[in-house]
Design an enzyme around this catalytic site. Structure first.
Site, mmCIF file in Angstrom:
data_model
loop_
_atom_site.group_PDB
_atom_site.id
_atom_site.type_symbol
_atom_site.label_atom_id
_atom_site.label_comp_id
_atom_site.label_asym_id
_atom_site.label_seq_id
_atom_site.Cartn_x
_atom_site.Cartn_y
_atom_site.Cartn_z
ATOM 1 N N ASN A 147 0.630 -1.135 -0.003
ATOM 2 C CA ASN A 147 0.038 -0.222 -0.271
ATOM 3 C C ASN A 147 0.683 1.452 0.093
ATOM 4 O O ASN A 147 1.856 1.995 0.787
ATOM 5 C CB ASN A 147 -0.814 0.177 1.362
ATOM 6 N N GLU A 148 1.224 1.647 -0.747
ATOM 7 C CA GLU A 148 1.644 3.136 -1.445
ATOM 8 C C GLU A 148 3.066 3.249 -1.228
ATOM 9 O O GLU A 148 3.512 4.825 -1.156
ATOM 10 C CB GLU A 148 0.746 4.467 -0.261
#
Length: 858
Positions: free
Chosen positions: A466-467
């Protein structure tokens, strides 16, 4: 001869490890412990700390995370055990040494998977002593980080959220604090501890693949089963495939006969294939307007025998479907799509991000035994929230990378309810060490996770992180390390593990990811945080041209019931220190409320704070999601941040931690409905869009009326339209000239009917809500009780926006997902809404409900 599993649950104690030579009077002695559990919960029960969720107790519990803890118990073995015996830990949080009868069994350091050790030679007949020493994850992370940097590996600024001790311990990242979660890192035996005896053999792993004939009339379902032997005796394995309905009730015996194969003495694997004629496919939620488009499941039972003796068995449910992640290039070559194709059909994703439903995940159901359909669920929150997701029209949950690989019952419920699962590997918003022992550990973790989850038809995507790509490319912290720390995991370790263990499942390196810019609107999936963290108002969502928006959202308060759990009376103000403490959005509390006050009045009490922040969130998501759905064809999905919470807090959740749905959840029942009517103010006219996510066309009549708030009609029109299957289109332009000068006291209402039944409706309003010229709505409420269910009929004399039904003691009005909940809805002048509420203890008569029910509007 049968494999057995004995839980070790009794007699546990936990004590503080005196690692710095303090006097015994200053060291916390042994206190009773509950396993599964976390040390914070044991300390709370013992009176050593207050509830970490209450008031600001979170801050006072920080010392616990710097401490080492020792869990101890004894268990009895009455007689010698045959074959092999294993000590199994379904989950340890996190870095620990395990001793059995004073022998070091193993050292472990991963929260995310089960640990199992052959202890056959270490067991005593009689009493056995088990000790687990759990070391401070914070201290271990600091030490490992220092060793990494001392060895000359790439690094960056440490002490930040994006590069620190959490990167070096395989533990749920949200426990270190997030912009919606507390800092409660904790420690403990967070899942069950068992003694597993295998006298002869057991089934340890299985997988299946499905191949359909070109015409779809046959499916070959091939199974591969792995056996762990404690004997060289010949074995046999029988597989049976049968039809099931919800929760495993057999309904159809017309499938192929069970198949039995022999396993020779030197064989530990068996392969079995069934041919299913006219297979019933598994479809996601929201496509089942035809009877053959339900999330259909088949049951599978595997029985292992030695001669005539059954020695082990497994039972689960599977789904027959195809699933692809499609990246078709644009005709002009300027981008490419991001589309989930299920059973050959492109599906618009209507979903939400899922975080662990508690800061202490031991309090959630954590079943590791998949041998029975009757899942013994310990916590109803997960069931309720998945059913609520289904009822809101959602067809996907993204298990976000700062959390966990969820419990077996989570994925089984998604299988049952037709909820697709996007599964992140647990890495979020940070750089991670990714070579040598860290890469080797990642492979072990990924392999076990894949093997555990690959039987679930709901699982359609593995995602690397995630990210983290965005962190590196967009230089969230400087200096940027000499290379992308973590890249080796996402682009080498994980895809290779999936290719080896689950080759039919799609993999995506990260979220967001695609093109040179991970958040490009033209490639891959995108996180749109420019609105919340940048532009500051939800009306900018229409500027986003995402192909697939996998994170976006607006924050709001939790409900009154959740606040009552954590506040004292003196805290009950929107601006109290404690209410501010429970804002982790990192936006700045006054800025967060300021974005609400762009549209709604300044909240003067906690009830108004809950009401105004929640309806602002509802309007924000409605505005954004209708935009993305109108652009179906370019955009193929929205995954809201987020569906749930782990404690009482201001956050982006649609359902708070109690779990009580917020206003945004009720709005989702319309903006995520299979058929959507969406109205866009274009000045002189309103563009009327109809989106149909059903896989069949829908024909009907679209009625549109412009009227004042007191019901005086200004204009109207009707259109006969066809909403084509799986489509989005502009179907009309409605003239707004009659509303000129009346923008603060008039509305447009549209309703789409088919075969005499309403399918979808929507409102278009013009001025800011705080500027509306409203009369008293004259709400009339009638309550009747029919078959243990209250029917609450609400009628408005004049326009009543955001009608809020609640109980005077702030307990949730709707007890569970079974209730036909509706709330925070608009009522036109003269219109009526029926709301259903299940009767329950303390709310059994009409008089009891009348005495407690509050009904208000904006």
């Amino acid at each position: 001869m049968h494999t057995s599993s004995q839980p070790i649950v009794a007699g546990w104690h936990v004590r503080e490890l005196n690692k710095d030579g303090r006097l015994p009077a200053y060291v916390l002695p042994a206190i009773p412990a509950i396993v599964p559990g976390h040390v914070h919960l044991d300390l709370q029960r013992a009176g050593a700390i207050g509830d970490p969720f209450e008031r600001m107790n979170e801050r006072g519990a920080a010392w616990i995370d710097e401490t080492d803890w020792v869990y101890e118990t004894t268990f009895q073995i009455d007689e010698p055990l045959e074959g092999k015996t294993y000590l199994a830990f379904d989950g340890i949080d996190t870095v620990a040494d395990i001793h059995l009868n004073d022998h070091l069994v193993a050292s472990v350091d991963n929260m995310f998977y089960a640990h199992e050790f052959d202890v056959t030679s270490l067991l005593n007949v009689g009493e056995n002593a088990l000790k687990v020493t759990i070391y401070s994850a914070v201290e271990v992370g600091r030490k490992r980080m220092a060793e990494w940097e001392a060895a000359g590996h790439p690094t960056t600024v440490h002490g930040t959220d994006n590069w620190g001790p959490r990167s070096f311990v395989r533990k749920a990242q949200y426990m270190y604090g997030w912009d919606w979660g507390p800092i409660l890192r904790s420690a403990g035996l967070w899942q069950g501890v068992r003694l597993v005896n295998v006298p002869a053999a057991r089934i340890t792993d299985w997988r299946y693949e499905v191949a359909f004939s070109p015409d779809g009339r046959e499916a070959i379902v091939a199974f591969d089963v792995t056996v762990d032997r404690a004997t060289d005796a010949p074995l046999s394995l029988t597989l049976d495939l049968f039809d099931v309905t919800a929760w495993g009730e057999p309904v159809d015996a017309s499938l192929p006969d069970a198949i039995t194969v022999d396993l020779a003495a030197d064989t530990s694997r068996a392969q079995v294939a069934f041919i299913v004629t006219n297979p019933k496919r598994w479809w996601p939620n929201g496509t089942e307007n035809a009877t053959d488009r339900a999330p259909h499941l088949y049951g599978v039972e595997a029985v292992l025998r030695a001669g005539d003796d059954e020695i082990d068995s497994r039972t689960t449910r599977i789904g027959l479907r195809t699933a692809q992640l499609v990246h078709d290039p644009d005709v002009d070559g300027k981008g490419e799509g991001f589309t989930f194709r299920i059973n050959g059909v492109d599906i618009f994703i209507k979903g939400a991000n899922w975080i662990p439903a508690d800061s202490f995940p031991s309090r959630l159901a954590t079943q590791s035994d998949t041998s029975d359909f009757e899942f013994d669920v310990d916590d109803d929150r997960v069931i309720d929230q998945i059913c609520l997701a289904r009822d809101a029209g959602m067809n996907m949950l993204r298990v976000w990378g700062g959390g966990l690989y969820e419990s077996e019952h989570f994925y089984s419920l998604c299988d049952e309810q037709g909820i697709l699962v996007w599964q992140d590997f647990p890495h979020a918003c940070a750089y991670y060490p990714d070579v040598d022992e860290y890469a080797a550990a990642a492979k072990v973790e990924a392999t076990q996770a894949i093997r555990r989850l690959r039987m679930h038809p709901s699982l359609v995507l593995w995602c690397g992180n995630n990210e983290n790509d965005e962190l590196y490319v967009n230089q969230w912290i400087n200096p940027v390390p000499s290379r992308f720390l973590g890249e080796h995991l996402y682009h080498d370790v994980y895809p290779k593990a999936i290719e080896a263990e689950d080759p039919g499942r799609a993999y995506w390196p990260g979220s967001p990811y695609g093109g040179d810019n991970p958040s490009s609107p033209d490639f891959g999936d995108r996180h749109n945080w420019d609105v919340w963290h940048g532009r500051g108002d939800w009306k900018f969502y229409t500027e986003d041209k995402s192909r697939f928006c996998s994170e976006f959202g607006f924050a709001s308060s939790c409900g009154l019931s959740a606040w009552n759990d954590v506040l004292d009376e003196e805290d009950r103000s929107p601006y109290s220190t404690v209410v501010r403490w429970h804002d982790k959005t990192r936006k700045g509390y006054d800025v967060y409320l300021g974005m609400v006050k762009l549209h709604y009045p300044d909240p003067q009490n906690i009830e108004e704070m809950v009401y105004f922040t929640q309806i602002n969130q509802a309007e924000a998501l409605k505005y954004g999601i209708e935009h993305y759905r109108r652009n179906k064809g370019r955009c193929w999905g929205t995954i809201v941040w987020q569906i749930n919470d782990c404690w009482p807090v201001h956050s982006w959740a649609m359902i708070d931690s109690t779990p009580e749905p917020k206003a945004a959840y009720y709005a989702a029942k319309s903006f995520y409905a299979p058929v959507l009517v969406s109205l866009v103010d274009e000045g002189e006219t309103a563009a009327v869009h109809v989106v149909n996510d059903l896989l069949d066309p829908v024909r009907g009549t679209l009625h549109i009326v412009a009227e004042t708030f007191d019901g005086r009609q200004l204009a109207e029109a009707s259109y006969q339209i066809t909403a084509e299957a799986n489509s989005a289109a502009t179907v009309a332009q409605f003239d707004l000239k009659a509303l000129k000068g009346l923008e603060r006291q008039a509305l447009v209402y549209a309703e789409f009917e088919s075969a005499g039944s309403p399918l979808a409706d929507n409102f278009l309003l013009f001025a800011e809500p705080k500027e509306w010229q409203l009369s008293r709505p004259g709400l009339d409420v009638e309550i009747t009780l029919v078959d243990d269910e209250f029917e609450i009929q609400v009628t408005a004399k004049s326009f009543a926006p955001y009608v809020w039904l609640r109980l005077s003691d702030d307990e949730p009005l709707f007890e569970n997902a079974v209730d036909d909940g509706d709330n925070f809805f608009h009522l036109r002048a003269g219109s009526t809404r029926m709301v259903h509420v299940a009767a329950r203890e303390g709310l059994e008569t009409v008089d009891e409900l009348k005495a407690r029910l509050l009904v208000a509007s904006f």
